[in-house]
Design a protein around this motif. Structure first.
Motif, short mmCIF file in Angstrom:
data_model
loop_
_atom_site.label_atom_id
_atom_site.label_comp_id
_atom_site.label_asym_id
_atom_site.label_seq_id
_atom_site.Cartn_x
_atom_site.Cartn_y
_atom_site.Cartn_z
N GLU A 194 7.87 -8.79 -6.55
CA GLU A 194 7.10 -7.75 -7.04
C GLU A 194 6.01 -7.02 -5.91
OE1 GLU A 194 7.76 -6.03 -10.06
OE2 GLU A 194 9.39 -7.34 -10.87
N TRP A 215 -5.40 -8.19 -8.35
CA TRP A 215 -5.38 -8.18 -6.82
C TRP A 215 -5.28 -6.92 -6.32
CZ3 TRP A 215 -2.23 -5.43 -3.60
CH2 TRP A 215 -2.38 -5.71 -2.22
N THR A 216 -4.90 -5.83 -7.08
CA THR A 216 -4.93 -4.47 -6.76
C THR A 216 -6.31 -3.92 -7.02
OG1 THR A 216 -2.48 -4.00 -7.66
CG2 THR A 216 -4.12 -1.99 -7.43
N ASN A 217 -6.80 -4.45 -7.93
CA ASN A 217 -8.25 -3.82 -8.24
C ASN A 217 -9.46 -4.18 -7.40
OD1 ASN A 217 -7.31 -1.91 -10.16
ND2 ASN A 217 -7.65 -3.56 -11.78
N LYS A 257 -6.99 -5.74 -2.90
CA LYS A 257 -6.23 -4.82 -2.11
C LYS A 257 -6.82 -4.16 -0.83
CE LYS A 257 -3.22 -0.73 -2.21
NZ LYS A 257 -2.80 0.19 -2.95
N ASN A 258 -7.96 -3.84 -0.65
CA ASN A 258 -8.57 -3.39 0.76
C ASN A 258 -9.56 -4.28 1.17
OD1 ASN A 258 -6.58 -1.14 0.92
ND2 ASN A 258 -7.87 -0.12 -0.79
N GLN A 311 -5.33 -12.91 1.17
CA GLN A 311 -5.05 -12.46 0.09
C GLN A 311 -4.42 -13.33 -0.97
OE1 GLN A 311 -5.11 -8.86 -0.18
NE2 GLN A 311 -6.23 -9.29 1.74
N LYS A 363 1.06 -6.33 -5.76
CA LYS A 363 0.73 -5.23 -6.85
C LYS A 363 1.19 -5.69 -8.22
CE LYS A 363 4.89 -2.39 -6.16
NZ LYS A 363 5.97 -3.68 -6.28
N TYR A 364 1.91 -6.75 -8.32
CA TYR A 364 2.24 -7.11 -9.76
C TYR A 364 0.92 -7.81 -10.45
CZ TYR A 364 4.68 -9.90 -13.34
OH TYR A 364 4.97 -10.29 -14.54
N TRP A 365 -0.02 -8.32 -9.79
CA TRP A 365 -1.28 -8.82 -10.29
C TRP A 365 -2.21 -7.81 -10.15
CZ3 TRP A 365 1.68 -12.01 -7.15
CH2 TRP A 365 2.08 -13.34 -7.68
N THR A 366 -2.31 -7.03 -11.42
CA THR A 366 -3.52 -5.78 -11.41
C THR A 366 -4.76 -6.19 -10.96
OG1 THR A 366 -4.23 -6.36 -13.57
CG2 THR A 366 -2.58 -4.67 -13.23
#
Length: 183
Positions: A116, A124-126, A129-130, A45, A119-122
């Motif tokens: 945090e 990474w979320t976008n 994440k999966n 990650q 998820k603090y890094w957008t």
């Protein structure tokens, strides 16, 4: 023509000298492990995050239209550092996040992660994440493969197997207890 070639060669040499771009994932992984990111701390990650936010470039610097600044390999926002001197939540100078020594950058990023999460890094979320593709890929790196096959590794994998078994047994007991209404 000679002048043009000279300028191109000079630019290439300058870009190689002035900043560190990890050409491959394996080189990045080797450096992350060397500076102390534990392999159990979502190494894949971290690699994905670094690739998506800075393209593995230690000199990455972004200023958004709103004026927010992001620094270095992890694109750490200025909230966590201070320009010109140590400060911010990581007690670090923002300029030190732009050098080739990634120890302080990594320490600050791990600090952000503990406070945090990813998820603090957008980005990474976008984008991460999966996605476990990078995690699968980095464990093919020679350095990690040799660490996995060292004499200590079977002991670690045996410990992991025992923990999983105990966890499964505990979950089965919990399900049975709740099914039968037992305390």
């Amino acid at each position: 023509m000679r002048y043009a070639c000279f300028v191109i060669v000079t630019c290439i040499i300058f870009s190689l000298v002035c900043c560190k771009i990890f050409e491959t994932r394996c080189k990045l992984v080797r450096e992350l492990v060397k500076v102390g990111i534990p392999q159990h701390l979502f190494l894949g990650q971290w690699v994905c995050l670094i690739e998506k936010v800075s393209n593995r470039d230690t000199k990455a610097f972004v200023v958004t239209p709103s004026g927010k600044k992001f620094y270095g390999l992890y694109q750490i926002p200025s909230r966590w550092c201070r320009e010109g001197k140590k400060g911010g939540d990581c007690n670090i100078a923002c300029e030190s996040l732009l050098d080739d020594d990634i120890r302080d950058d990594t320490a600050c990023a791990v600090n952000i992660f503990h406070e945090e999460g990813f998820k603090y890094w957008t980005q990474w979320t976008n984008r991460c994440k999966n996605d476990n593709h990078i995690t699968t890929e980095i464990y093919k790196c020679p350095d990690l493969m040799s660490r996995r096959s060292n004499p200590e590794s079977p002991l670690q994998s045996e410990n992991l197997r025992v923990k999983r078994k105990l966890s499964r047994v505990g979950m089965e007991r919990s399900r049975a207890s709740s099914y039968y209404g037992l305390q």
